[in-house]
Write a protein that holds these residues in place. Structure first.
Motif, PDB file in Angstrom:
ATOM      1  N   THR A  85      -2.789  -1.136  -1.798  1.00 18.21           N
ATOM      2  CA  THR A  85      -1.480  -1.132  -1.135  1.00 18.21           C
ATOM      3  C   THR A  85      -1.423  -1.955   0.158  1.00 18.21           C
ATOM      4  O   THR A  85      -0.417  -1.920   0.862  1.00 18.21           O
ATOM      5  CB  THR A  85      -1.046   0.319  -0.809  1.00 18.21           C
ATOM      6  OG1 THR A  85      -2.084   0.935  -0.042  1.00 18.21           O
ATOM      7  CG2 THR A  85      -0.781   1.115  -2.061  1.00 18.21           C
ATOM      8  N   LYS A  99       1.636  -5.881  -8.532  1.00 19.02           N
ATOM      9  CA  LYS A  99       2.359  -4.663  -8.936  1.00 19.02           C
ATOM     10  C   LYS A  99       3.269  -4.963 -10.129  1.00 19.02           C
ATOM     11  O   LYS A  99       3.420  -4.129 -11.021  1.00 19.02           O
ATOM     12  CB  LYS A  99       3.183  -4.112  -7.763  1.00 19.02           C
ATOM     13  CG  LYS A  99       2.375  -3.479  -6.640  1.00 19.02           C
ATOM     14  CD  LYS A  99       1.670  -2.196  -7.044  1.00 19.02           C
ATOM     15  CE  LYS A  99       2.613  -1.038  -7.263  1.00 19.02           C
ATOM     16  NZ  LYS A  99       1.885   0.230  -7.564  1.00 19.02           N
ATOM     17  N   VAL A 148      -9.799   3.725 -10.876  1.00 16.61           N
ATOM     18  CA  VAL A 148      -8.975   3.296 -12.022  1.00 16.61           C
ATOM     19  C   VAL A 148      -9.411   1.950 -12.600  1.00 16.61           C
ATOM     20  O   VAL A 148      -8.996   1.595 -13.699  1.00 16.61           O
ATOM     21  CB  VAL A 148      -7.464   3.265 -11.673  1.00 16.61           C
ATOM     22  CG1 VAL A 148      -6.944   4.666 -11.355  1.00 16.61           C
ATOM     23  CG2 VAL A 148      -7.142   2.282 -10.563  1.00 16.61           C
ATOM     24  N   MET A 174      -1.174   8.738   0.269  1.00 12.87           N
ATOM     25  CA  MET A 174      -0.020   9.322   0.975  1.00 12.87           C
ATOM     26  C   MET A 174       0.931  10.009  -0.007  1.00 12.87           C
ATOM     27  O   MET A 174       1.288  11.179   0.167  1.00 12.87           O
ATOM     28  CB  MET A 174       0.709   8.214   1.752  1.00 12.87           C
ATOM     29  CG  MET A 174       1.839   8.718   2.609  1.00 12.87           C
ATOM     30  SD  MET A 174       2.412   7.465   3.766  1.00 12.87           S
ATOM     31  CE  MET A 174       3.163   6.280   2.663  1.00 12.87           C
ATOM     32  N   LEU A 175       1.336   9.304  -1.034  1.00  8.43           N
ATOM     33  CA  LEU A 175       2.236   9.901  -2.026  1.00  8.43           C
ATOM     34  C   LEU A 175       1.489  10.885  -2.918  1.00  8.43           C
ATOM     35  O   LEU A 175       1.990  11.982  -3.209  1.00  8.43           O
ATOM     36  CB  LEU A 175       2.875   8.794  -2.886  1.00  8.43           C
ATOM     37  CG  LEU A 175       3.772   9.284  -4.023  1.00  8.43           C
ATOM     38  CD1 LEU A 175       4.949  10.105  -3.497  1.00  8.43           C
ATOM     39  CD2 LEU A 175       4.275   8.100  -4.852  1.00  8.43           C
ATOM     40  N   TYR A 186       0.419  -8.909  -3.432  1.00  7.08           N
ATOM     41  CA  TYR A 186       0.590  -7.473  -3.728  1.00  7.08           C
ATOM     42  C   TYR A 186       1.743  -7.275  -4.703  1.00  7.08           C
ATOM     43  O   TYR A 186       1.610  -6.597  -5.734  1.00  7.08           O
ATOM     44  CB  TYR A 186       0.848  -6.702  -2.427  1.00  7.08           C
ATOM     45  CG  TYR A 186       1.426  -5.318  -2.624  1.00  7.08           C
ATOM     46  CD1 TYR A 186       0.620  -4.240  -3.021  1.00  7.08           C
ATOM     47  CD2 TYR A 186       2.793  -5.065  -2.429  1.00  7.08           C
ATOM     48  CE1 TYR A 186       1.157  -2.974  -3.214  1.00  7.08           C
ATOM     49  CE2 TYR A 186       3.331  -3.804  -2.614  1.00  7.08           C
ATOM     50  CZ  TYR A 186       2.514  -2.760  -3.005  1.00  7.08           C
ATOM     51  OH  TYR A 186       3.052  -1.508  -3.201  1.00  7.08           O
ATOM     52  N   LEU A 225       7.768   3.616   2.037  1.00  9.97           N
ATOM     53  CA  LEU A 225       7.355   5.026   2.065  1.00  9.97           C
ATOM     54  C   LEU A 225       6.736   5.440   3.407  1.00  9.97           C
ATOM     55  O   LEU A 225       6.005   4.671   4.026  1.00  9.97           O
ATOM     56  CB  LEU A 225       6.325   5.297   0.962  1.00  9.97           C
ATOM     57  CG  LEU A 225       6.793   5.213  -0.483  1.00  9.97           C
ATOM     58  CD1 LEU A 225       5.637   5.569  -1.422  1.00  9.97           C
ATOM     59  CD2 LEU A 225       7.985   6.127  -0.728  1.00  9.97           C
TER      60      LEU A 225
HETATM   61  N1  LIG Z   1       3.760   2.685   0.935  1.00  9.73           N
HETATM   62  C1  LIG Z   1       4.890   2.092   0.568  1.00  9.73           C
HETATM   63  O1  LIG Z   1       5.709   1.715   1.406  1.00  9.73           O
HETATM   64  C2  LIG Z   1       5.199   1.869  -0.891  1.00  9.73           C
HETATM   65  C3  LIG Z   1       6.415   1.302  -1.237  1.00  9.73           C
HETATM   66  C4  LIG Z   1       6.715   1.128  -2.594  1.00  9.73           C
HETATM   67  C5  LIG Z   1       5.806   1.502  -3.564  1.00  9.73           C
HETATM   68  N2  LIG Z   1       4.620   2.023  -3.197  1.00  9.73           N
HETATM   69  C6  LIG Z   1       3.673   2.420  -4.254  1.00  9.73           C
HETATM   70  O2  LIG Z   1       3.527   3.828  -4.188  1.00  9.73           O
HETATM   71  C7  LIG Z   1       2.220   4.196  -4.621  1.00  9.73           C
HETATM   72  C8  LIG Z   1       1.591   5.123  -3.595  1.00  9.73           C
HETATM   73  O3  LIG Z   1       1.484   4.418  -2.385  1.00  9.73           O
HETATM   74  P1  LIG Z   1       0.982   5.097  -1.040  1.00  9.73           P
HETATM   75  O4  LIG Z   1       1.877   4.609   0.024  1.00  9.73           O
HETATM   76  O5  LIG Z   1       0.776   6.569  -1.248  1.00  9.73           O
HETATM   77  O6  LIG Z   1      -0.405   4.346  -0.873  1.00  9.73           O
HETATM   78  P2  LIG Z   1      -1.833   4.848  -0.403  1.00  9.73           P
HETATM   79  O7  LIG Z   1      -1.715   5.923   0.606  1.00  9.73           O
HETATM   80  O8  LIG Z   1      -2.596   3.607  -0.080  1.00  9.73           O
HETATM   81  O9  LIG Z   1      -2.389   5.499  -1.728  1.00  9.73           O
HETATM   82  C9  LIG Z   1      -2.965   4.756  -2.756  1.00  9.73           C
HETATM   83  C10 LIG Z   1      -4.221   5.468  -3.163  1.00  9.73           C
HETATM   84  O10 LIG Z   1      -4.829   4.716  -4.218  1.00  9.73           O
HETATM   85  C11 LIG Z   1      -6.207   4.807  -4.018  1.00  9.73           C
HETATM   86  N3  LIG Z   1      -6.920   3.736  -4.693  1.00  9.73           N
HETATM   87  C12 LIG Z   1      -7.106   2.438  -4.284  1.00  9.73           C
HETATM   88  N4  LIG Z   1      -7.871   1.794  -5.172  1.00  9.73           N
HETATM   89  C13 LIG Z   1      -8.166   2.680  -6.151  1.00  9.73           C
HETATM   90  C14 LIG Z   1      -8.941   2.618  -7.326  1.00  9.73           C
HETATM   91  N5  LIG Z   1      -9.559   1.480  -7.679  1.00  9.73           N
HETATM   92  N6  LIG Z   1      -9.046   3.718  -8.094  1.00  9.73           N
HETATM   93  C15 LIG Z   1      -8.421   4.866  -7.747  1.00  9.73           C
HETATM   94  N7  LIG Z   1      -7.690   5.006  -6.631  1.00  9.73           N
HETATM   95  C16 LIG Z   1      -7.575   3.911  -5.840  1.00  9.73           C
HETATM   96  C17 LIG Z   1      -6.400   4.733  -2.521  1.00  9.73           C
HETATM   97  O11 LIG Z   1      -7.648   5.266  -2.169  1.00  9.73           O
HETATM   98  P3  LIG Z   1      -8.445   4.674  -0.883  1.00  9.73           P
HETATM   99  O12 LIG Z   1      -7.505   4.869   0.278  1.00  9.73           O
HETATM  100  O13 LIG Z   1      -9.657   5.496  -0.844  1.00  9.73           O
HETATM  101  O14 LIG Z   1      -8.666   3.229  -1.185  1.00  9.73           O
HETATM  102  C18 LIG Z   1      -5.250   5.589  -2.034  1.00  9.73           C
HETATM  103  O15 LIG Z   1      -5.644   6.926  -1.882  1.00  9.73           O
HETATM  104  C19 LIG Z   1       1.482   2.886  -4.856  1.00  9.73           C
HETATM  105  O16 LIG Z   1       1.495   2.587  -6.224  1.00  9.73           O
HETATM  106  C20 LIG Z   1       2.279   1.857  -4.095  1.00  9.73           C
HETATM  107  O17 LIG Z   1       2.158   0.570  -4.661  1.00  9.73           O
HETATM  108  C21 LIG Z   1       4.294   2.233  -1.893  1.00  9.73           C
END
Ligand SMILES: NC(=O)c1ccc[n+]([C@@H]2O[C@H](COP(=O)([O-])OP(=O)(O)OC[C@H]3O[C@@H](n4cnc5c(N)ncnc54)[C@H](OP(=O)(O)O)[C@@H]3O)[C@@H](O)[C@H]2O)c1
Length: 278
Positions: free
Chosen positions: A61, A128, A36, A11-12, A124, A150
């Motif tokens: 996530t 993190k 990764v 998403m991000l 989780y 997010l």
């Molecule tokens: N969403 C929130 O509310 C929130 C809040 C605070 C912080 N964050 C942080 O913000 C960042 C982005 O979050 P997001 O909401 O964009 O999450 P997201 O949509 O789940 O994106 C995370 C991405 O990481 C990929 N991923 C998972 N395992 C992996 C691996 N082993 N190697 C490479 N890529 C991998 C996922 O791919 P697949 O989908 O194919 O598994 C997904 O595309 C994360 O670090 C999260 O912890 C998120």
């Protein structure tokens, strides 16, 4: 400036690719192109790209899923982050590591600043925080960006869930005792761009400004989307019975961001209105 983004299909990550691509030379890899958890692959991909900055968004996530998949959460969020930090170090790149408000336990009741002691509650959150420690251990040139709640155009998120539920049910029950700052990924990209222009390292908090409960967030979503057929009822966290514990309060202070960049993040309501109208 050359930027490489991990988790580019998330998403991000998707928004960062597009938004930063307007100004910088940006490349990225999704989970299939660059897992990764595979150090050799990460090192190979980053050494080919030779970026100035690596933005690490890839993560496990699923907050509730992590409670039953401990090993996977730590594998991706701790080991994976270590691999990215080591690969960034090999090419002399700065690392922007995306972390979370959930590293805090929620006891404070006023916005958390960067040096408040973390106290992660769930798996989780713990994984993190270990990721943050790996970055700090292996790199000097890094910026850990903690963000929160997010939502964006390219992933499943709370706003989408509320809009979807409002089409199928007339009563939505949403928790009213967890307080945070909903943050539009596009606004986060804007803030990250401001930080790319500054020569700072360490930890920084970055969310849309203001705060609310999930219940108030749900009310605002329906109001700005002009949906009036569904009713939202407040419930408590204990009533919801989710597997992962979550902080009751995880608002992050943006004061350091403002001091360093001179900019303010806009209110969460403004981000939400734009998201819903675009
Ligand atoms: N969403 C929130 O509310 C929130 C809040 C605070 C912080 N964050 C942080 O913000 C960042 C982005 O979050 P997001 O909401 O964009 O999450 P997201 O949509 O789940 O994106 C995370 C991405 O990481 C990929 N991923 C998972 N395992 C992996 C691996 N082993 N190697 C490479 N890529 C991998 C996922 O791919 P697949 O989908 O194919 O598994 C997904 O595309 C994360 O670090 C999260 O912890 C998120």
């Amino acid at each position: 400036m050359k930027i490489f983004i991990t988790g580019a299909g998330g998403m991000l990550g998707t928004d960062l690719m597009r938004e930063l691509g307007k100004t910088y030379e940006v490349s990225g890899a999704n989970a299939i192109e660059c897992d990764v958890t595979d150090y050799y692959r990460v090192s190979e991909v980053i050494s080919v790209q030779k970026p100035d900055v690596v933005i690490h968004t890839a993560a496990y996530t699923d907050v509730d899923g992590a409670e039953t998949h401990h090993e996977r959460a730590f594998k991706v969020n701790q080991e994976g982050t270590r691999n990215v930090a080591l690969a960034a170090r090999e090419v002399g790149a700065k690392m922007f590591h995306i972390s979370t408000d959930y590293v805090f336990g929620g006891a404070k009741k006023m916005p958390y600043v960067e040096d408040d002691p973390p106290n992660p509650l769930g798996i989780y959150a713990k994984s993190k925080l270990q990721g943050e420690f790996e970055v700090q251990k292996h790199l000097q040139n890094y910026l850990i960006i903690r963000t929160a709640w997010l939502y964006g155009k390219h992933g499943d998120n709370f706003v989408r869930s509320i809009l979807r539920l409002a089409q199928t049910t007339d009563t939505l029950r949403v928790v009213n005792d967890q307080i945070g700052s909903p943050t539009y990924t596009k606004d986060l990209c804007w803030g990250i761009e401001k930080l790319l222009e500054k020569d700072i390292t360490g930890i920084i908090h970055l969310t849309n400004s203001g705060s609310c409960s999930w219940y108030e967030f749900a009310l605002a979503i329906l109001k700005y989307a002009n949906i009036s057929n569904a009713q939202v009822l407040p419930i408590s966290t204990t009533q919801l019975r989710r597997p992962a514990p979550r902080p009751y309060y995880s608002v992050l202070s943006n004061a350091k961001f403002k001091m360093i960049t001179g900019y303010e993040m806009r209110p969460w309501e403004a981000g939400l209105k734009e998201y819903l109208s675009s």
